[in-house]
Design a protein around this motif. Sequence first.
Motif, PDB file in Angstrom:
ATOM      1  N   UNK A   1      -3.886  -2.853  -2.070  1.00 20.60           N
ATOM      2  CA  UNK A   1      -3.751  -2.528  -0.660  1.00 20.60           C
ATOM      3  C   UNK A   1      -4.807  -1.481  -0.292  1.00 20.60           C
ATOM      4  N   UNK A   2      -5.709  -1.854   0.606  1.00 18.69           N
ATOM      5  CA  UNK A   2      -6.749  -0.939   1.076  1.00 18.69           C
ATOM      6  C   UNK A   2      -6.419  -0.485   2.501  1.00 18.69           C
ATOM      7  N   UNK A   3      -6.479   0.818   2.744  1.00 14.76           N
ATOM      8  CA  UNK A   3      -6.166   1.379   4.057  1.00 14.76           C
ATOM      9  C   UNK A   3      -7.289   2.315   4.495  1.00 14.76           C
ATOM     10  N   UNK A   4      -7.603   2.267   5.799  1.00 12.96           N
ATOM     11  CA  UNK A   4      -8.634   3.176   6.292  1.00 12.96           C
ATOM     12  C   UNK A   4      -8.403   3.473   7.770  1.00 12.96           C
TER      13      UNK A   4
ATOM     14  N   UNK B   1      -1.252   4.443  12.728  1.00 11.07           N
ATOM     15  CA  UNK B   1      -1.319   3.673  11.483  1.00 11.07           C
ATOM     16  C   UNK B   1      -2.757   3.535  11.002  1.00 11.07           C
ATOM     17  N   UNK B   2      -2.895   3.436   9.696  1.00  9.28           N
ATOM     18  CA  UNK B   2      -4.184   3.100   9.100  1.00  9.28           C
ATOM     19  C   UNK B   2      -4.337   1.582   9.113  1.00  9.28           C
ATOM     20  N   UNK B   3      -5.558   1.102   9.292  1.00  4.64           N
ATOM     21  CA  UNK B   3      -5.828  -0.329   9.181  1.00  4.64           C
ATOM     22  C   UNK B   3      -5.676  -0.736   7.726  1.00  4.64           C
TER      23      UNK B   3
ATOM     24  N   UNK C   1      -9.865   8.544   6.826  1.00  2.49           N
ATOM     25  CA  UNK C   1      -9.236   8.394   5.508  1.00  2.49           C
ATOM     26  C   UNK C   1      -9.527   7.003   4.946  1.00  2.49           C
ATOM     27  N   UNK C   2      -9.810   6.919   3.658  1.00  7.33           N
ATOM     28  CA  UNK C   2      -9.898   5.658   2.920  1.00  7.33           C
ATOM     29  C   UNK C   2      -9.063   5.800   1.662  1.00  7.33           C
ATOM     30  N   UNK C   3      -8.142   4.867   1.448  1.00  6.67           N
ATOM     31  CA  UNK C   3      -7.345   4.931   0.228  1.00  6.67           C
ATOM     32  C   UNK C   3      -6.960   3.532  -0.221  1.00  6.67           C
TER      33      UNK C   3
ATOM     34  N   UNK D   1      -6.554  -6.940  -0.836  1.00  7.48           N
ATOM     35  CA  UNK D   1      -7.609  -7.614  -1.581  1.00  7.48           C
ATOM     36  C   UNK D   1      -7.030  -8.215  -2.858  1.00  7.48           C
ATOM     37  N   UNK D   2      -7.493  -9.398  -3.196  1.00  4.58           N
ATOM     38  CA  UNK D   2      -7.091 -10.060  -4.437  1.00  4.58           C
ATOM     39  C   UNK D   2      -8.221  -9.927  -5.445  1.00  4.58           C
ATOM     40  N   UNK D   3      -7.937  -9.337  -6.590  1.00  5.86           N
ATOM     41  CA  UNK D   3      -8.959  -9.052  -7.592  1.00  5.86           C
ATOM     42  C   UNK D   3      -8.701  -9.855  -8.862  1.00  5.86           C
ATOM     43  N   UNK D   4      -9.768 -10.443  -9.396  1.00  5.33           N
ATOM     44  CA  UNK D   4      -9.693 -11.108 -10.698  1.00  5.33           C
ATOM     45  C   UNK D   4     -10.013 -10.070 -11.776  1.00  5.33           C
ATOM     46  N   UNK D   5      -9.082  -9.866 -12.713  1.00  6.90           N
ATOM     47  CA  UNK D   5      -9.279  -8.880 -13.773  1.00  6.90           C
ATOM     48  C   UNK D   5      -8.955  -9.516 -15.119  1.00  6.90           C
TER      49      UNK D   5
END
Length: 427
Positions: A385-388, A367-369, A392-394, A373-377
């Motif tokens: 969802x951040x995975x690395x 599995x990727x870690x 790999x980083x996606x 993240x919660x972003x104010x836009x």
Amino acid sequence: MKTLYLECSMGAAGDMLTAALLELIPNKDEFLDEINNIGIPGVVVKSIDSFKCGIKGTNINVTINGESEDSNDYHFDDHDHNHEHHHDHSHDHHDEYEHDHENEHQHEHTHHHSDLHEIEHIINGLKLSEKVKADALAVYSLIAEAESAAHGVPVTEVHFHEVGTMDAIADITAVCLLMEKLAPDKVIVSPIHVGFGHVKTDHGILPVPAPATAYILQNVPIYGGKIKGELCTPTGAALLNHFADSFGYMPVMKTQKIGYGMGKKDFEAANCVRAFLGETEDSHDSIYQLSCNVDDMTAEEIAFAAERLFEKGALEVFTLPAHMKKSRPGTLIEILCQDDNREEIVKIVFKYTSTIGIRETPCTRYILDRKIDTLETPYGVIHRKDSKGYGVNRSKYEYDDLARIAKEKNITLREAENLIISSVFNN
């Protein structure tokens, strides 16, 4: 994977985190020279050898205009907000949050009150990379939000005393700069010891953890332990909250460096934050694959069974078409689950499906870690969802958030995603 593990068995404060991370870099003096020349008004940061329970570590001393201050954490001011805050007054003062676990002190000095806008102006004027500035501002925003919630005032009315402001900025920017230099792929923080009892403040006698600290540490594993006093300050809590990818116990790792960041007060246990820098393997775990075949269930019944399985903690439920005995078309139901809820999942399969037998296969899952993240836009709060891992980083934006924007603006999902990417990039 380059991993930083922070052991907070005696809580955390900004100076303790600075000291622990400082011990991980090759040249302490070079870093101290850099932090002392970024432009924080009147501030000088020094490192001092310190011993706790026979362990050698580092203590950070911050002076403001040549004077050492007992508290290196900020102080929230809730005096009457109808009067001018840029004024002088002298009184005996109990600082609300104490650096290195000192629960109370008294002193007389001239106060100047700074709001979050002034803090932002100071940080933006420092000789730091944009990343470090962004990290420092994010930490201060966490603190201001916590104070706002804890004391029932708008964020714009959260004020900080000048002395507390300058040395807190030193602590926060130092940690952010050290994190940039160390550049770990993953940061794991232990459950945080917050202490117990009460702390004397300008607001009165408050419980430990103090309200702002408790707010910042929501959804974070904490415990009271046997040490009486305030072990985790709001600045320490905010720094941990901002940089941690996950909270938990020490992973299997090949440690390369260990740093000890000491507080000033002595306890029966070594009063320090301990930082481990090393290598961990990319993540994998053990799961179970449960399988069964059915040829007498409707699509609605299978969907209902899948919902019940997810409610009980199934990691995944999916189906495949199957050719069964007597040439009947049927369905292969596959369920992935952890060992700790496997027996419960088996019961649910038997209860909500027509199968009379379940096959079980133990599996290793790579599995990727992952973190969210919660972003104010400009389009509202967006979850990403951040995975690395494994080189790999996606990232992927939450479908529900994209769907909401697409419906509101009558555009496609792809167009909604492009709007979010553009707004995040421009910020």
